[in-house]
Write a protein that holds these residues in place. Structure first.
Motif, PDB file in Angstrom:
ATOM      1  N   LEU A 160       0.837  -1.211   0.000  1.00  0.00           N
ATOM      2  CA  LEU A 160       0.000   0.000   0.000  1.00  0.00           C
ATOM      3  C   LEU A 160       0.864   1.250   0.000  1.00  0.00           C
ATOM      4  CD1 LEU A 160      -2.964  -0.709   2.452  1.00  0.00           C
ATOM      5  CD2 LEU A 160      -2.925  -0.818  -0.048  1.00  0.00           C
ATOM      6  N   ARG A 161       1.955   1.212   0.803  1.00  0.00           N
ATOM      7  CA  ARG A 161       2.791   2.406   0.942  1.00  0.00           C
ATOM      8  C   ARG A 161       3.442   2.791  -0.372  1.00  0.00           C
ATOM      9  NH1 ARG A 161       4.879   1.896   6.186  1.00  0.00           N
ATOM     10  NH2 ARG A 161       2.846   2.776   6.669  1.00  0.00           N
ATOM     11  N   HIS A 163       1.900   3.086  -3.090  1.00  0.00           N
ATOM     12  CA  HIS A 163       0.974   3.960  -3.819  1.00  0.00           C
ATOM     13  C   HIS A 163       1.189   5.413  -3.413  1.00  0.00           C
ATOM     14  CE1 HIS A 163      -1.079   0.093  -4.150  1.00  0.00           C
ATOM     15  NE2 HIS A 163      -1.840   0.601  -5.114  1.00  0.00           N
ATOM     16  N   LEU A 166      -4.414   6.267  -2.225  1.00  0.00           N
ATOM     17  CA  LEU A 166      -5.363   5.180  -2.447  1.00  0.00           C
ATOM     18  C   LEU A 166      -6.648   5.780  -3.024  1.00  0.00           C
ATOM     19  CD1 LEU A 166      -4.877   3.130   0.842  1.00  0.00           C
ATOM     20  CD2 LEU A 166      -3.692   2.916  -1.342  1.00  0.00           C
TER      21      LEU A 166
ATOM     22  N   LEU B 157       0.222   4.873  14.004  1.00  0.00           N
ATOM     23  CA  LEU B 157      -0.030   3.483  13.607  1.00  0.00           C
ATOM     24  C   LEU B 157       0.168   2.534  14.792  1.00  0.00           C
ATOM     25  CD1 LEU B 157       1.716   3.437  10.095  1.00  0.00           C
ATOM     26  CD2 LEU B 157      -0.730   3.079  10.540  1.00  0.00           C
ATOM     27  N   LEU B 188      -7.564   7.175   6.996  1.00  0.00           N
ATOM     28  CA  LEU B 188      -6.721   5.979   7.082  1.00  0.00           C
ATOM     29  C   LEU B 188      -5.988   5.755   5.767  1.00  0.00           C
ATOM     30  CD1 LEU B 188      -8.983   3.365   8.923  1.00  0.00           C
ATOM     31  CD2 LEU B 188      -7.361   4.998   9.887  1.00  0.00           C
ATOM     32  N   THR B 189      -6.687   6.029   4.640  1.00  0.00           N
ATOM     33  CA  THR B 189      -6.046   5.806   3.341  1.00  0.00           C
ATOM     34  C   THR B 189      -4.802   6.688   3.191  1.00  0.00           C
ATOM     35  OG1 THR B 189      -7.599   7.409   2.439  1.00  0.00           O
ATOM     36  CG2 THR B 189      -8.092   5.102   2.037  1.00  0.00           C
ATOM     37  N   MET B 191      -2.963   7.826   5.811  1.00  0.00           N
ATOM     38  CA  MET B 191      -1.977   7.293   6.764  1.00  0.00           C
ATOM     39  C   MET B 191      -1.167   6.171   6.144  1.00  0.00           C
ATOM     40  SD  MET B 191      -3.763   6.638  10.418  1.00  0.00           S
ATOM     41  CE  MET B 191      -2.399   6.342  11.549  1.00  0.00           C
ATOM     42  N   LEU B 192      -1.876   5.328   5.388  1.00  0.00           N
ATOM     43  CA  LEU B 192      -1.248   4.115   4.884  1.00  0.00           C
ATOM     44  C   LEU B 192      -0.240   4.368   3.773  1.00  0.00           C
ATOM     45  CD1 LEU B 192      -4.361   1.789   4.974  1.00  0.00           C
ATOM     46  CD2 LEU B 192      -2.254   1.472   6.249  1.00  0.00           C
ATOM     47  N   VAL B 193      -0.319   5.557   3.140  1.00  0.00           N
ATOM     48  CA  VAL B 193       0.652   5.846   2.087  1.00  0.00           C
ATOM     49  C   VAL B 193       1.645   6.930   2.508  1.00  0.00           C
ATOM     50  CG1 VAL B 193      -0.934   5.158   0.239  1.00  0.00           C
ATOM     51  CG2 VAL B 193      -0.860   7.546   0.969  1.00  0.00           C
ATOM     52  N   SER B 194       1.546   7.370   3.778  1.00  0.00           N
ATOM     53  CA  SER B 194       2.421   8.456   4.233  1.00  0.00           C
ATOM     54  C   SER B 194       3.784   7.933   4.649  1.00  0.00           C
ATOM     55  CB  SER B 194       1.801   9.176   5.433  1.00  0.00           C
ATOM     56  OG  SER B 194       0.551   9.710   5.111  1.00  0.00           O
TER      57      SER B 194
END
Lengths: 449, 449
Positions: A160-161, A163, A166, B157, B188-189, B191-194
Motif C-alpha cells: 500500500l505504501r 501507492h 489510495l 499506527l 486511514l487511506t 496514513m497508509l501511504v504516508s
C-alpha cells in the motif's frame, strides 16, 4: 468556520449577479466554495444565472463540478459544448462518473471520446458501459485494490505504501486468487490492528458475498443498507473481480429510487430539474395532463349516462364529487403504501394475500364509518332519507373498490413490467371515479325511478 | 454463493411456518441468514408470523436484529417485553442505536435502563439523548478515535495497533488539540501511504469543517452527499469533539426524508409499517379520510350554490369534474416539484420569484392548450358552443390558480413551520376544487341566465 456557506453565499451571489460584479463572483466560485457547493448553487439557480455561473468557473474545476450536477442539468451544460470541450472536461473523471456523463452525450461525441482515450482507460470504460446503467456493473468503478491471500499483513502494508494515494472510499482491499477470483475482503481497520506477521488469509473476512455484475441497483442499495457497507466487490459469472461499488454511488441510487416514487406519482421524472426552462416544462407536463384528461372524460361519460336522474334530483350533482373523492383518497393511501413496500422489497407473492385481506377489511371499516357520517350530513342538508342511504352505500362500495385496486394494481403492473408509481395513480383514479359515480348515480336511478 | 437468500428463503420459511417445522426455521434464522436479513424477513411478514419468527431467534442475536428493524416494528416488539428483557437486549447496542431504541421505550423502562448502566456509558448516552433525534447530536456515535497533531504517523499506527479492533466505519481519525478542540481529519487511506516519519499535522486534511451538534439531520445528509463522506466529526459550540456521524446512519436519514415526502402526501407516516395490524391502520387512515371529507364538503357547498343553473343545464354536472380534476393534477405536479426542491435545498427566497413566474406561464400555456381540446370535445358532445367557451375559460382560470397555489403553498406553509408534504395536498385540492367549480358554474350562471 461554518459547515455550509451556500445559503448566505447564494444571496450575496444574487446581489453580485444583479450588480454585474463578476470578478467577485468568480473569486467566490473558484476559491471560497468547494466544487460540490458550486454544483449545488448552479442547480438552484434559474437558467440564465446558471450559465453565467458556469462560465465563471475555472477550467480545472469544471470536471469536478460537472459530476456533482443532476443528470438533467449535466445534459443541458454538455449540450452547449463542442466535442473538444467535452473531451477536455471528461479527462479527469473517474470511470463510473465518466460512464454516467457519457449517457448524456450524443452518439458522435461519445465515439470521438472513446477514440481519444488510451487503451487501458477505454477498456475499463467499455467494461462499465457494457452493463446497463441500473445494474451493479453500471455502478461500479474499476479502481479496486486487490491482494493475494498468502502474503503477510506487513507485506500488504508495504504494498500500500508504494501507492501515491489510495482511491477514494477505499475501506478494504479485495483478496483474489492467482486467477483473479474473489476470495475475501480485508478491511483497512482490521489490517491496522492485526499482527504484521499474520497472513491476509487469516485476517480477511469472507462473510459478505461479492456482488454479481448483473444485480439490479436497488438490490445493491438494499444490500449496502442492510450490511452497512462502504465498498463491495463486483464479480462476473466466474467470480472474477471486475471492480467495486462505493457507498457514494449507492447513496445516489437510494435518493433517486426514493425520488422516483414521489415524482412518478405526479407524472414527473425523478431527474427533473427544478429550474427547467418553460417550454421543456410545459411539454412534459402537457403529456401528463393529457393522459389524465382521458380519465376525466371517462368519468364524465359515466355521469352522462345518468343525465335524466340528475335532472330529476339535482342534489345528486352536489354530492357526487364526495363519493369519487373519498375513493380516490383511500385508494392513493393503499397505492402509496404498496409502492413504498415494493421499493423496500417488503411486498411479494407470499404476503400479498395478507395485505389484500387487511386492506379490504380496513377499506370496509372506514367505508362504514364515513358512510354513516356522510349519510347523516346529506339527510340533514337535503331533508331526504333516500339520498343518505344512497350515498352511504356508494361510499362503502367505492372504498372497497379502492382497497382492491390500490392493492392489486401495483402487483399486476409490476408483474407486467409497468412502473406502478407512474401508471398506478392514473389507473386508480379512473377506477375510483368510475365506480364512485356508477355506484352513486346507479343506486339513485334505481331508488328515484 | 448468492448475495441475498431472503427471496427464496421467505417462500421456504412460509412453507415451514405452515407445516410448523419450527426447528428448521430456527436453524435458518440463527445459522443461515445474517441478522440484517432476519430483520428484513421480519419486516415483510404479517404480525402473526412476525412474532413467531422473533420468538425463534437466539437471545444473543436479538439486539442485532432489533436495531435493523424500522421504528414502528421495533416499538411493537419492545412493547411486548418486560423491563429485564429490554435491559438484556439493549446491553450490546452502540450508543446511537441505543439512543434510537430508547425513543420507543416507555418513560419508566427508560429510567430503569439508564440506572442500570455504568457511569461512562450513561454519560455518553445522556450526551446523545440531550440533542433532538433529528440533529447531528442525536445522530452521532461517541466512539470516535482521536489523536494529537504533533505525533508521527508511525506513532499513530502503533497507537492504532494497541486496539483489539477499530469501531465500524472508521475511515479516518480526528485530530484534536490538547484541549480536545477539533483540528483536522486524518484519513486511514492517507496514513497508509504516508512517510512514517512525517507528523499527523503534515498529513491531516483541514478542508472539511466539522459538523455542529445542532445541525439539522437533513443538512447533515446533504453535506455527506455533497462531500462523499464516510464519517465526520461532531463538535459543540466551542469546537470540542463530541463524537462522529457515520454514513450508515446518514443513509437512514436520506431514506426516511425521501420516504417522508411520498408518504406524507398520502397522509401516511414515513415509519408506517407495511404490515401494521388492521385496527391501527384503520384508525390512522380514518383521520386522513376525515380531513379530506371536509375538503369534499366545501367543494359540494360551492356546487350547491349553483343548483338552479345545473337544473337548467344538466351537461354542467357531466363536465364539471373535468375542470376540478385538471386543476388538481396540474397543481399536484407543481406541489410535488416544490416539495422535492425544498427537500433538496433548491428552493429558497432568492429563487422563489423565478419559480412562481415559470409555473404561472407553464400553467397558462397548458391551460390554453387543454382548454381548446376540452372545449372542442364539449361543443361536439353537447352541440352547444356556449358550454365550450365556459369550460375552456374555467380550465385556464383553474390551471392558473393551480400554478399559484402549487408554488406558494409550500413556501408559505414552510415559513409557518407546517410540513408542506402533509398539509399541502389537502389545501391544494381544496383550492383547485373550489376555484374549478366556482369558475365553471359561475360563468355558466352568467351565460345561461
Amino acid at each position: 468556520m461554518t459547515v455550509s456557506h451556500s445559503a448566505t453565499e447564494l444571496d450575496k451571489l444574487n446581489i453580485a449577479l444583479e450588480e454585474g460584479a463578476f470578478k467577485q463572483i468568480s473569486h467566490t466560485l473558484n476559491n471560497t466554495l468547494r466544487p460540490s457547493e458550486v454544483a449545488h448553487l448552479i442547480e438552484k439557480s434559474p437558467p440564465k444565472e446558471r450559465h453565467l455561473l458556469w462560465s465563471l468557473i475555472h477550467q480545472d474545476l469544471e470536471a469536478e463540478v460537472l459530476q456533482d450536477l443532476g443528470d438533467d442539468v449535466q445534459a443541458e451544460i454538455l449540450s452547449r459544448m463542442n466535442t473538444s470541450e467535452v473531451l477536455a472536461i471528461t479527462e479527469s473523471l473517474e470511470t463510473d462518473d465518466l460512464a454516467d456523463v457519457m449517457q448524456q452525450l450524443p452518439e458522435t461525441v461519445m465515439r470521438e471520446l472513446l477514440r481519444s482515450m488510451d487503451h487501458q482507460d477505454r477498456e475499463r470504460l467499455e467494461k462499465v458501459l457494457s452493463y446497463p446503467e441500473d445494474t451493479a456493473g453500471g455502478l461500479m468503478n474499476t479502481d479496486a485494490i486487490t491482494i493475494r491471500p498468502d502474503i503477510t499483513i506487513e507485506a500488504a502494508l508495504r504494498y500500500l505504501r508504494r501507492h501515491d494515494e489510495l482511491p477514494e472510499m477505499t475501506d478494504s482491499l479485495f483478496v483474489v486468487s492467482r486467477k483473479d477470483s474473489y476470495v475475501g475482503t480485508l478491511p483497512l481497520t482490521r489490517m491496522l490492528v492485526s499482527d504484521p506477521n499474520s497472513t491476509v488469509r487469516e485476517m480477511m473476512a469472507t462473510d459478505t458475498p461479492p456482488i454479481a455484475a448483473e444485480m439490479a441497483d436497488d438490490k445493491v442499495a438494499q444490500l449496502f443498507e442492510q450490511e452497512d457497507l462502504v465498498s463491495a466487490p463486483v464479480v462476473d459469472e466466474n467470480n472474477k473481480i471486475l471492480g467495486r461499488i462505493t457507498i457514494d454511488d449507492v447513496v445516489d441510487v437510494i435518493r433517486e429510487d426514493a425520488d422516483h416514487s414521489l415524482m412518478s406519482m405526479a407524472g414527473l421524472d425523478e431527474d427533473e430539474d427544478t429550474f427547467a426552462p418553460i417550454l421543456k416544462t410545459t411539454r412534459r407536463r402537457a403529456v401528463w395532463l393529457g393522459i389524465n384528461l382521458i380519465t376525466a372524460f371517462i368519468a364524465s361519460a359515466v355521469i352522462g349516462v345518468f343525465e335524466d336522474t340528475i335532472e330529476k334530483v339535482v342534489a345528486l350533482a352536489v354530492l357526487m364529487p364526495i363519493v369519487a373523492s373519498m375513493g380516490g383518497i383511500a385508494g392513493s393511501q393503499v397505492l402509496t403504501l404498496m409502492i413504498r413496500g415494493q421499493a423496500l422489497g417488503h411486498v411479494e407473492r407470499s404476503n400479498a394475500g395478507w395485505l389484500l385481506n387487511r386492506e379490504i377489511i380496513v377499506g370496509v371499516l372506514n367505508g362504514l364509518l364515513w358512510a354513516i357520517v356522510v349519510a347523516v350530513i346529506a339527510v340533514l342538508w337535503f331533508q331526504d332519507t333516500t339520498i343518505g342511504i344512497i350515498i352511504g352505500c356508494a361510499i362503502v362500495i367505492n372504498l372497497f373498490a379502492a382497497a382492491l385496486a390500490g392493492t392489486l394494481l401495483p402487483i399486476i403492473l409490476k408483474a407486467w413490467g409497468i412502473d406502478p408509481a407512474l401508471a398506478g395513480s392514473v389507473l386508480l383514479t379512473t377506477i375510483t371515479d368510475v365506480v364512485g359515480f356508477l355506484a352513486f348515480l346507479g343506486l339513485a336511478t334505481f331508488f328515484y325511478s
